[in-house]
Scaffold this motif. Structure first.
Motif, short mmCIF file in Angstrom:
data_model
loop_
_atom_site.label_atom_id
_atom_site.label_comp_id
_atom_site.label_asym_id
_atom_site.label_seq_id
_atom_site.Cartn_x
_atom_site.Cartn_y
_atom_site.Cartn_z
N UNK A 166 52.76 42.02 48.57
CA UNK A 166 54.19 41.72 48.50
C UNK A 166 54.87 41.97 49.83
N UNK A 167 55.99 41.29 50.01
CA UNK A 167 56.90 41.52 51.14
C UNK A 167 56.12 41.66 52.45
N UNK A 168 55.47 40.56 52.85
CA UNK A 168 54.51 40.64 53.95
C UNK A 168 54.74 39.51 54.95
N UNK A 169 54.40 39.78 56.20
CA UNK A 169 54.34 38.77 57.24
C UNK A 169 52.95 38.78 57.84
N UNK A 170 52.38 37.59 58.03
CA UNK A 170 51.05 37.46 58.63
C UNK A 170 51.23 36.96 60.05
N UNK A 171 50.49 37.56 60.99
CA UNK A 171 50.53 37.11 62.38
C UNK A 171 49.15 37.24 62.99
N UNK A 172 48.98 36.60 64.15
CA UNK A 172 47.68 36.54 64.83
C UNK A 172 47.68 37.51 66.01
N UNK A 173 46.59 38.26 66.14
CA UNK A 173 46.42 39.15 67.30
C UNK A 173 44.94 39.41 67.53
N UNK A 174 44.47 39.16 68.76
CA UNK A 174 43.09 39.46 69.16
C UNK A 174 42.05 38.86 68.22
N UNK A 175 42.26 37.60 67.84
CA UNK A 175 41.28 36.90 67.02
C UNK A 175 41.31 37.25 65.55
N UNK A 176 42.29 38.03 65.10
CA UNK A 176 42.40 38.42 63.69
C UNK A 176 43.80 38.15 63.16
N UNK A 177 43.91 38.12 61.84
CA UNK A 177 45.21 37.98 61.19
C UNK A 177 45.62 39.35 60.66
N UNK A 178 46.79 39.80 61.08
CA UNK A 178 47.32 41.09 60.66
C UNK A 178 48.37 40.89 59.58
N UNK A 179 48.43 41.86 58.64
CA UNK A 179 49.47 41.88 57.62
C UNK A 179 50.42 43.03 57.92
#
Length: 370
Positions: free
Chosen positions: A350-363
């Motif tokens: 819930x209540x999350x943003x996904x972004x890209x960093x260093x070849x991975x997707x962070x939540x």
């Protein structure tokens, strides 16, 4: 000197009964009734011609001695020749109560069906009813106040579907700029810029050059977006169907890539079938021996298309700038991809943003920061 008004369009067109256009083979196209007379800015639409002294005008002819055109909006007299009347805008030309008009917006106050045929306009289009399955509406911008069924909508600028899209797996909406719809189901949407869905998107394929926003629920299907995706209430959870998002690439190149790869699969199957038939040594083997070089050449052509498709720097965006924002809940069977990174999102997030960093997707939480 008397002058006779010569029209370069049919002034009685809107009073005639629309008829299907004839094809070269003698059949008729029930979808093409030629609803409007399109003209572009600068096009000649009427002119004054000298009436010979010994010739009498026919009934209904317009004769004048002062070269004053009976015209209204959307027209202009040719500055280099006052005997010529030109279209001042892109639109459709008509004669209304004896006055020549060129209107930029084509308004159709009913459903698009077999009574109207397809609508193709060079100006804007406003549809007062529904667009029925199998029909096409094309214009500079398109507004549909009713429901879009299994139809095709094409616009150089924007598309607005005010009552939503009930595609039935057959609807395709394509806009050079942005698309806005009340909701969409079982449809394909292509927007050069943004897609905004006020309600839910269910089992659609969405291609947004920049941003995609779904205020309600985005469940099932696929969404390809250049920069950002926002889903207000729920992402995924459409039964057993999977919901896939992919960001960071030019969506139209992805669409072309899918078509070319589908063709590659077809050609490979044909090549394998040819090789099997060639091994049998019958008459079919000789035909396959002649066909095989053509298939191999088609395969190489497809590979070259794929290479060209992704060789441009415009094919990819900055992955680090991409975001998937979900203030609500993530349901089952959701996959988020940004660039080469892919994440199977845990159900119930819930209540999350996904972004890209260093070849991975962070939540990260919360989805929206104040």
């Amino acid at each position: 000197m008397a002058y006779l008004l010569k029209y370069h369009f049919d002034p009685d067109y809107e009073r005639r009964r629309l008829r299907p256009k004839s094809r070269e083979d003698g059949s008729v196209d029930q979808f093409d009734l030629g609803y409007a007379q399109n003209v572009v800015a600068g096009q000649l639409i009427a002119e004054w011609e000298e009436l010979p002294p010994d010739e009498a005008p026919a009934d209904g002819d317009i004769v004048s001695e002062d070269l004053a055109f009976p015209h209204g909006e959307g027209c202009r007299v040719d500055p280099s020749n006052p005997r010529r009347l030109l279209a001042a805008v892109n639109g459709h030309v008509a004669s209304v109560d004896g006055s020549i008009l060129v209107r930029e917006t084509l308004s159709v106050g009913r459903d698009i069906d077999f009574h109207t045929g397809n609508i193709v306009a060079v100006g804007d289009v406003l549809i007062g009813g529904n667009v029925r399955s199998g029909f096409l509406v094309m214009g500079r911008s398109v507004t549909v106040r009713g429901t879009v069924e299994g139809a095709k909508i094409r616009a150089m600028a924007g598309v607005s579907c005010q009552a939503g899209i009930q595609g039935g797996g057959r609807a395709t909406v394509r806009a050079g700029k942005s698309i806005r719809a009340k909701y969409c189901e079982n449809a394909v949407l292509h927007a050069g810029q943004n897609i905004l869905i006020d309600g839910a998107s269910m089992h659609c394929r969405l291609f947004a050059g920049e941003k995609l926003a779904v205020k309600g629920r985005l469940a099932g299907g696929e969404a390809y977006c250049g920069e950002a995706v926002y889903v207000g209430e729920q992402l995924g959870g459409g039964g057993q169907s999977q919901t896939r998002l992919l960001l960071g690439y030019d969506p139209e190149r992805i669409h072309q890539d899918q078509h070319v790869k589908a063709r590659v699969r077809e050609v490979l199957l044909e090549i394998e079938a040819c090789k099997v038939d060639m091994g049998r040594g019958d008459a079919r083997a000789e035909a396959c021996g002649q066909e095989l070089p053509r298939l191999l050449a088609a395969l190489e052509s497809c590979k070259a298309q794929l290479a060209r498709l992704w060789s441009s720097p415009a094919a990819m965006r900055r992955f680090s700038a991409c975001r998937v924002i979900v203030p609500g809940r993530v349901g089952a069977n959701v996959e988020v991809g940004i660039g080469e990174a892919v994440l199977a999102v845990p159900e119930g997030t819930r209540d999350v943003v996904f972004r890209y960093a260093d070849g991975e997707i962070l939540m990260e939480h919360p989805a929206l920061r104040k």
